[in-house]
Design a protein around this motif. Structure first.
Motif, PDB file in Angstrom:
ATOM      1  N   MET A   1       0.847  -1.171   0.000  1.00  0.00           N
ATOM      2  CA  MET A   1       0.000   0.000   0.000  1.00  0.00           C
ATOM      3  C   MET A   1       0.900   1.245   0.000  1.00  0.00           C
ATOM      4  O   MET A   1       1.852   1.324   0.750  1.00  0.00           O
ATOM      5  N   GLU A   5      -2.828   5.372  -2.100  1.00  0.00           N
ATOM      6  CA  GLU A   5      -3.880   4.407  -1.754  1.00  0.00           C
ATOM      7  C   GLU A   5      -4.446   4.676  -0.362  1.00  0.00           C
ATOM      8  O   GLU A   5      -5.661   4.587  -0.161  1.00  0.00           O
ATOM      9  N   GLN A   8      -6.711   7.764  -0.568  1.00  0.00           N
ATOM     10  CA  GLN A   8      -7.987   7.394  -1.180  1.00  0.00           C
ATOM     11  C   GLN A   8      -8.861   6.629  -0.182  1.00  0.00           C
ATOM     12  O   GLN A   8     -10.048   6.901  -0.049  1.00  0.00           O
ATOM     13  N   LYS A   9      -8.266   5.710   0.532  1.00  0.00           N
ATOM     14  CA  LYS A   9      -9.013   4.878   1.482  1.00  0.00           C
ATOM     15  C   LYS A   9      -9.638   5.726   2.586  1.00  0.00           C
ATOM     16  O   LYS A   9     -10.757   5.471   3.016  1.00  0.00           O
TER      17      LYS A   9
END
Length: 163
Positions: A1, A5, A8-9
């Motif tokens: 990760m 990422e 975004q999460k």
């Protein structure tokens, strides 16, 4: 990760964004400390921050006052001060206002450091913020200043819970 990422999460809700902001502050602090400590061998980032506050202050500050400003204990300030005194950057003197308290006073070596050594690194600090517009810098400054109000809220809550 990777960082994108993770961003975004955690962008899906305000609650997740709070968690991400908190984590980011911790991670960014660690990364900046690591970069600074590798780049400027004469002083650590924590020592540098203490010297900066001492140098900018109009009056002599006690270990307790410096701890409050820097968000650490009086004992941590004493440890940093002992190292800086051995390096010749400061002297430790009795407070003129409280005979029980000790103050940190900069020596000429501090000014020499800021003029001769640190000036080259100030240019590098520009790289940290070159991704921002002037307006974004202003907004970030305001928001980080407001973060202190949130920290004050946490400190007050913790103090009330102890009662």
């Amino acid at each position: 990760m990777n960082l994108d990422e993770l961003t975004q999460k955690y962008s899906s809700s305000t609650d997740n964004q709070r968690k991400a902001i908190f984590s980011t502050l911790f991670i960014a602090g660690n990364k900046l400390q690591t970069l600074f400590d590798k780049h400027i061998p004469k002083v650590s980032l924590k020592q540098f921050m203490l010297l900066s506050i001492v140098r900018q202050s109009k009056e002599q500050l006690t270990f307790t006052q410096l701890g409050n400003i820097l968000g650490c204990s009086r004992q941590n300030i004493k440890k940093l001060a002992d190292v800086l005194m051995k390096k010749g950057f400061i002297t430790i003197q009795q407070s003129p206002h409280d005979i029980r308290a000790m103050c940190i006073c900069p020596t000429e070596k501090v000014n020499d450091f800021y003029i001769n050594d640190f000036s080259e690194y100030q240019e590098e600090l520009k790289y940290l913020f070159e991704v921002y517009t002037d307006k974004e810098i202003e907004t970030l400054f305001i928001l980080l200043s407001k973060l202190y109000a949130g920290i004050d809220n946490l400190e007050k809550r913790a103090a009330n819970e102890k009662k």
